[in-house]
Structure formats: structure tokens, C-alpha cells
Design an enzyme around this catalytic site. Sequence first.
Site, PDB file in Angstrom:
ATOM      1  N   GLU A  93       5.085 -19.073  -4.021  1.00 56.81           N
ATOM      2  CA  GLU A  93       5.512 -18.589  -2.715  1.00 56.81           C
ATOM      3  C   GLU A  93       4.641 -17.458  -2.206  1.00 56.81           C
ATOM      4  O   GLU A  93       3.984 -16.752  -2.974  1.00 56.81           O
ATOM      5  CB  GLU A  93       6.971 -18.146  -2.785  1.00 56.81           C
TER       6      GLU A  93
ATOM      7  N   CYS B 169       2.069 -11.106   1.335  1.00 56.81           N
ATOM      8  CA  CYS B 169       2.236 -10.903  -0.101  1.00 56.81           C
ATOM      9  C   CYS B 169       1.926 -12.236  -0.787  1.00 56.81           C
ATOM     10  O   CYS B 169       2.564 -13.250  -0.522  1.00 56.81           O
ATOM     11  CB  CYS B 169       3.674 -10.453  -0.350  1.00 56.81           C
TER      12      CYS B 169
ATOM     13  N   CYS C 141       4.883 -15.845 -14.850  1.00 57.70           N
ATOM     14  CA  CYS C 141       4.210 -14.620 -15.277  1.00 57.70           C
ATOM     15  C   CYS C 141       4.465 -14.421 -16.767  1.00 57.70           C
ATOM     16  O   CYS C 141       5.531 -14.765 -17.267  1.00 57.70           O
ATOM     17  CB  CYS C 141       4.763 -13.422 -14.505  1.00 57.70           C
TER      18      CYS C 141
ATOM     19  N   CYS D 100       8.501  -8.338 -17.787  1.00 65.36           N
ATOM     20  CA  CYS D 100       9.211  -7.108 -17.428  1.00 65.36           C
ATOM     21  C   CYS D 100      10.693  -7.472 -17.316  1.00 65.36           C
ATOM     22  O   CYS D 100      11.048  -8.480 -16.700  1.00 65.36           O
ATOM     23  CB  CYS D 100       8.695  -6.556 -16.101  1.00 65.36           C
TER      24      CYS D 100
ATOM     25  N   CYS E 214      12.434  -8.170 -13.812  1.00 68.11           N
ATOM     26  CA  CYS E 214      11.781  -9.028 -12.814  1.00 68.11           C
ATOM     27  C   CYS E 214      12.121 -10.500 -13.034  1.00 68.11           C
ATOM     28  O   CYS E 214      11.993 -11.023 -14.145  1.00 68.11           O
ATOM     29  CB  CYS E 214      10.268  -8.833 -12.874  1.00 68.11           C
TER      30      CYS E 214
ATOM     31  N   GLY F  61       3.399 -13.402 -10.423  1.00 68.18           N
ATOM     32  CA  GLY F  61       2.280 -13.337 -11.351  1.00 68.18           C
ATOM     33  C   GLY F  61       1.679 -11.959 -11.527  1.00 68.18           C
ATOM     34  O   GLY F  61       1.939 -11.048 -10.754  1.00 68.18           O
TER      35      GLY F  61
ATOM     36  N   SER G 258      -2.013  -5.422  -7.176  1.00 71.25           N
ATOM     37  CA  SER G 258      -0.954  -4.707  -7.889  1.00 71.25           C
ATOM     38  C   SER G 258      -0.913  -5.185  -9.333  1.00 71.25           C
ATOM     39  O   SER G 258      -1.012  -6.378  -9.608  1.00 71.25           O
ATOM     40  CB  SER G 258       0.382  -4.984  -7.199  1.00 71.25           C
TER      41      SER G 258
ATOM     42  N   ASN H 237      16.189  -4.391  -6.080  1.00 70.43           N
ATOM     43  CA  ASN H 237      16.910  -5.454  -5.371  1.00 70.43           C
ATOM     44  C   ASN H 237      17.813  -6.159  -6.371  1.00 70.43           C
ATOM     45  O   ASN H 237      17.332  -6.849  -7.260  1.00 70.43           O
ATOM     46  CB  ASN H 237      15.919  -6.450  -4.766  1.00 70.43           C
TER      47      ASN H 237
ATOM     48  N   CYS I  41      11.927  -9.984  -4.049  1.00 72.72           N
ATOM     49  CA  CYS I  41      11.118  -9.885  -5.267  1.00 72.72           C
ATOM     50  C   CYS I  41      11.236 -11.081  -6.184  1.00 72.72           C
ATOM     51  O   CYS I  41      12.245 -11.234  -6.864  1.00 72.72           O
ATOM     52  CB  CYS I  41      11.415  -8.613  -6.021  1.00 72.72           C
TER      53      CYS I  41
HETATM   54  N1  SAH Z   1       2.569  -8.165 -11.702  1.00 75.63           N
HETATM   55  C1  SAH Z   1       2.139  -7.261 -10.660  1.00 75.63           C
HETATM   56  C2  SAH Z   1       2.320  -7.887  -9.289  1.00 75.63           C
HETATM   57  C3  SAH Z   1       3.747  -8.100  -8.864  1.00 75.63           C
HETATM   58  S1  SAH Z   1       4.175  -6.834  -7.754  1.00 75.63           S
HETATM   59  C4  SAH Z   1       2.884  -5.952 -10.771  1.00 75.63           C
HETATM   60  O1  SAH Z   1       3.839  -5.889 -11.521  1.00 75.63           O
HETATM   61  O2  SAH Z   1       2.464  -4.973 -10.151  1.00 75.63           O
HETATM   62  C5  SAH Z   1       5.893  -6.937  -7.704  1.00 75.63           C
HETATM   63  C6  SAH Z   1       6.521  -5.558  -7.668  1.00 75.63           C
HETATM   64  O3  SAH Z   1       7.942  -5.720  -7.505  1.00 75.63           O
HETATM   65  C7  SAH Z   1       6.295  -4.775  -8.948  1.00 75.63           C
HETATM   66  O4  SAH Z   1       6.038  -3.437  -8.627  1.00 75.63           O
HETATM   67  C8  SAH Z   1       7.650  -4.893  -9.643  1.00 75.63           C
HETATM   68  O5  SAH Z   1       7.853  -3.776 -10.471  1.00 75.63           O
HETATM   69  C9  SAH Z   1       8.611  -4.965  -8.483  1.00 75.63           C
HETATM   70  N2  SAH Z   1       9.894  -5.648  -8.732  1.00 75.63           N
HETATM   71  C10 SAH Z   1      10.145  -6.702  -9.519  1.00 75.63           C
HETATM   72  N3  SAH Z   1      11.445  -7.052  -9.464  1.00 75.63           N
HETATM   73  C11 SAH Z   1      12.027  -6.194  -8.602  1.00 75.63           C
HETATM   74  C12 SAH Z   1      13.364  -6.038  -8.094  1.00 75.63           C
HETATM   75  N4  SAH Z   1      14.355  -6.846  -8.476  1.00 75.63           N
HETATM   76  N5  SAH Z   1      13.587  -5.052  -7.201  1.00 75.63           N
HETATM   77  C13 SAH Z   1      12.589  -4.240  -6.796  1.00 75.63           C
HETATM   78  N6  SAH Z   1      11.323  -4.356  -7.219  1.00 75.63           N
HETATM   79  C14 SAH Z   1      11.050  -5.301  -8.125  1.00 75.63           C
END
Ligand code: SAH
Length: 363
Positions: A99, A112, A119, A123, A126, A166, A198, A296, A339
Site C-alpha cells: 500500500e 508514503c 517486514c 517491532c 507495529c 517495510g 525512515s 494509533n 500505520c
Molecule cells: N521501518 C521504518 C519505516 C516505517 S515508518 C521505520 O520503522 O522507520 C513507520 C513509522 O510508524 C515508524 O516510525 C513506526 O515506529 C511508526 N508506527 C508503527 N506502528 C504505529 C502505530 N500503531 N502508531 C503510531 N506509529 C506507529
Amino acid sequence: MPRYPRADGRLDFKSLTLDEIEAEIAGLGSEKFRALTAYKWVWQRGARTFAEMKNIATPVRVAMDEKFYIGWLECEGVIESADGTTKFLWKTDDGYQIESVLIPDGDRLTLCVSSQVGCAMACTFCLTGDLGLKRHLRPSEIANQPLQIKAGLDTRITNVVMMGMGEPLHNFDNLVAALRTYLAEDALGFSHRKVTVSTVGLVPAMQKLAELLRVNLAVSLNATTEEQRRAVMPITRKHSMAELLEACRTLPIMQHKRITFEYVMMGGVNDSMDDAARLVDLMAGMKAKVNLIPYNENPSRDIRRPSDERVHDFQTFLVHRGVQCSVRSTRGIDISAACGQLGKADPRSATDWFSRNRTASPA
Ligand code: SAH
């Protein structure tokens, strides 16, 4: 670079740089000129076949068609949020779903982009991590996202952020190849000031990227102690937060750019005022800006979003101590675009969006 040949032996034109295309068509005569002409047709005019490149002599077009294919993502659906955020669901050749999210914000229109199917970083907070890594996206798939969306817009995409599905730096070579297409004047033509990668903090890849390209860097920090970060971001076991921050301090891009530190605020996890104080210390001597992202919430995690008041106090604390700090507004929450939340959409919605916004067809 991998050339992603299809069963018929043809190569993925859009995964190749201009130099590589020139090398591939060596022998057809006037390589440089032909390669550039075809390259512009594809990246600037969205050509989908060599046959339509009328200013290239027919035998050369035919030869190119025997050598290359021009890949395209199938658009499975477009979902629009009440706040103007639009999510695009794409299907890859081999049936995976990825997406992209388009976010209007004042004068800015930010796209975005996804860099992998799923991925591997796992984390804990996520949702994309739940999928595991299915595969890396090809350069063509990373660059087709802006190309195809542009074709349906009357306005320009002003900014691109690699913040979709990713870990972009885990897919390093393909990311760099795609970014070259983003930045090339003869291709997508984005300014390096408007493109942001990022990362969870893959330190060696961050350093390599900074040597190769001048794009912006965002680092997902999300914690203020090693222990806290290890608990939510397993990558910390490989590269400690100390190592990561030291690398950020010494990156060559620090000479002329600020690094963005993303900080997902999770209630009771990393949102205390002690965290705020530690974050100020961590940012000392760093040309940085902090972007707070209130978590979120979603049904598959027991993680709470902090109150607006807490987010505000946290931000104020940082700002008063000289740390540049913004709060990312939550966009597209009603369409699960906020996200990594995969969604489903009716394919007809894609046809609707692309025909409403202009003439280009999505698939
Ligand atoms: N893998 C890279 C690119 C993804 S960026 C990275 O981690 O930087 C996606 C961003 O959204 C990251 O900063 C991650 O920490 C954040 N994220 C993931 N799940 C989220 C959620 N449920 N609410 C808010 N931010 C979230």
C-alpha cells in the site's frame, strides 16, 4: 543490480538505471540517445509499451520490446478518508498486497511509500511486523507507486517518505536504485530535500546511504533507555541505541540536514515526563528534530494512546529545552491508513479514483 527477468527472458526496464539501460542496448546504435528517450517516456510520460514511443525508430522499439518489459502495479482499490488522506492498495505480479498513502497537508502533498512486502524488524507495536518479511520490493515497484499515483493527480506530489510497509534500509540496493529514479531529473525529478528515508536504525546501511545520496533521514527512536528500546524494537539487540545515536551524530549528512527522530508515544511505556527529560539528554549536540507520533490504537495490541494533554506536555517540555519538536497529526485513521494496517477495497474504487482525478487508467 538484479534485472528480474521474466520467463521469456525480458528484463525489468523500470528496475534499471539509465546507465544500465544504455549498456543493455549496446549495439542497437545511438544507445545513449535511445536509452534516454525511452527512459523519459517511461518515467515522465508514463509509457506502458515501447510501441507508443513514436519518436524512436521502429526497429529499435521492437528490439527494446524484445529485451525489456515495462512493469506496472495493479491497483486493487483506493480508499479515501474523510480528512483527505487516500490509501492505495496494489497487487504485485506475484499476488502480494502493498500500500501507499497520500496525505494532503496545507501546501504539501506527501506520499508514503512501501519498500517491502511485510517486514522483518518485528517491532512489537507495529502491525506490519506481524506479517513477517514476505519479500523485498523491486526498484520498479518502489518507483511505480509515485509514478502511477502522479498519473491520476492534477497537482504535484511534493514530498515522498519511505514510511510505508517495510524497513527500507533492509532492502538497500533496491531502495537506492529506486531513489535514483526518484531523484533523476529525467525520471521522477524529486528534489533530495523532499525525499525522506525512515529506518529502525540499521547503522551500517544508514552510513552507506549517506555516502551515496543526499536524501533526508528519519530514525524511529521510540524509546529513551536501551532496555525500553530492546523491549519494543528487537533491532536494538544488534545495534544499541548508543551506537545508533553516535552514528547519527557523525553522519556526513549532519553537515547540512537535520535528522528527524520519530517517537511513537505509547501510554505507560515511553510517555512519562522522565522519558521527556531523557530524550532531551539524548538529543544533546544533535542537529535533530523530534516528531512525536501518538500511538494509533488497534484491536490486536494492548497499547494505549496517551492523552492529548500528555502529548502536549511532552512536546512543551522538549521545546522549552531547545529541542525542535512537532506532533504528527493522525491522518486517515478511519481507513486504517495511519500505520501499516492492511485494508481491503473494492477494485472498482480504483477505477473510480483514477478516472475522476484524470484520464490515466490504474491497471
Ligand atoms: N521501518 C521504518 C519505516 C516505517 S515508518 C521505520 O520503522 O522507520 C513507520 C513509522 O510508524 C515508524 O516510525 C513506526 O515506529 C511508526 N508506527 C508503527 N506502528 C504505529 C502505530 N500503531 N502508531 C503510531 N506509529 C506507529
